[in-house]
Design an enzyme around this catalytic site. Sequence first.
Site, PDB file in Angstrom:
ATOM      1  N   GLU A 163      17.424  46.304  47.371  1.00 16.67           N
ATOM      2  CA  GLU A 163      16.889  47.668  47.401  1.00 16.67           C
ATOM      3  C   GLU A 163      15.451  47.607  47.904  1.00 16.67           C
ATOM      4  OE1 GLU A 163      15.452  50.876  44.163  1.00 16.67           O
ATOM      5  OE2 GLU A 163      17.530  50.222  43.907  1.00 16.67           O
ATOM      6  N   CYS A 194      10.096  53.991  46.580  1.00 13.37           N
ATOM      7  CA  CYS A 194      10.814  53.597  47.798  1.00 13.37           C
ATOM      8  C   CYS A 194      11.352  54.776  48.583  1.00 13.37           C
ATOM      9  CB  CYS A 194      11.942  52.626  47.455  1.00 13.37           C
ATOM     10  SG  CYS A 194      13.166  53.292  46.333  1.00 13.37           S
TER      11      CYS A 194
END
Length: 463
Positions: free
Chosen positions: A236, A270
């Site tokens: 991720e 993110c």
Amino acid sequence: MSQPYQVVQAYDRTLIKEIPADDAAALEAKVDAAFRLIKNRDGALKPYHRSAILIRAAALLGERLDTFARLIAQEGGKPLTDARIEAIRAVDGLRNAAEEIRNFAGREIPMGLTPASDGRWAFTTREPIGVVAAISAFNHPLNLIVHQVAPAVAVGCPVIVKPAAPTPLSCLELAALLCEAGLPEPWCQTLVTEDNALSERLATDPRIAFLSFIGSARVGWYLRSKLAPGTRCALEHGGAAPVMVDRSARLDRIIEPIVKGGYYHAGQVCVSTQRIFVHNDIKAEFVERLASRVRALRVGDPLLADTEVGPLILPREATRVSNWIDEAVAAGAQLIGGRRRSETTLEPAILVEPAADAKVSQLEIFGPVTCVYGFEKLDDAIEIANSLPFAFQASVFSTDIEPALRAAQRLDASAVMVNDHTAFRTDWMPFAGRRQSGYGIGGIRPTMNEMSEEKMIVFRQAD
């Protein structure tokens, strides 16, 4: 054990705690202990035991929300209000994992569809994949750990979790809490180190069956290339999340969610809102309203109840973001805000029309900066938004259904939010980056699938 290292507050760099660091011998002992657990099938934790542990851990965490929130704010710099929300989400994550155990099962495989398959009955079961190595990031030092550890506990995998070096304390407290809830220690161990080579040794050990990595794309893809044969992984990373603002958007309703998406945790998310494409008909008013709200954001000590934007995690990150802003301004961008207040703290910034080749237009900023670009045709803006080598979440603001659907269908993203910011997430939804932004699917249930393997069993009926 190697020499201890100091954990400091992100905001003012004052000491929180000195903790012992693990060395190569400690790593070997931890991996060996975890591997022996997975090999001893008779000693596996029963599903009802795993469920009870997770439920008890959720209750204990719920009782200590304020303690964990303060720790998150200290070591990670997240404003206290948002840190408390993170702790609440972590409770929900533990509960989600416990609930999923009830439905975590195999399936029947149809037989008798051909003469060769007649007289047989087939079904699958799900088994833990093996030892899990979890390498985590600093920006959600509790909830990210929960999303890596809780699925491992739920499916019966021993897990060794390495927290980010600046933010190990939340992880250590969670591991202790799981132990208090009844999880035998070898099932969840921590690796505390600032040594990148030691982290790589954990990830690439042939006894590791699954690597869960949350962090930079450069490190994640490198580690994937070094994994032992047979080791599976989930990565991720991040992106430069785009937002489309159609001319029909209600400016009085969209500024607040865009500000939340762009400046939550000082942009260290993110899927933080980064590139905002606004129709030229409303661009001037949009910039004016956005600037007014951003200037009003309360910046400072994350331990103060009214702080909305805290520090960046390290002084070098504040320097990097400042340099990127300066580069964009030198190339012609208009700057609003962005002054450096301290070693780690920046005022939230808006860059209007930065150059297409500027770092802020090409790379993940991971700081309190948003970029605004005007457009005439929605398809042109979408083409620019899709031009980068990474893609995660995106959003579109519109009161007209046609441009909203067009953007939702054409934006290269794993999730498109309509009339909401790019950083929206619930802990039960799938969460995944595309292309360079990630590999595999996050979220409690998808991660449980990743950390387990399906085994088929076929019975042949006697003639």
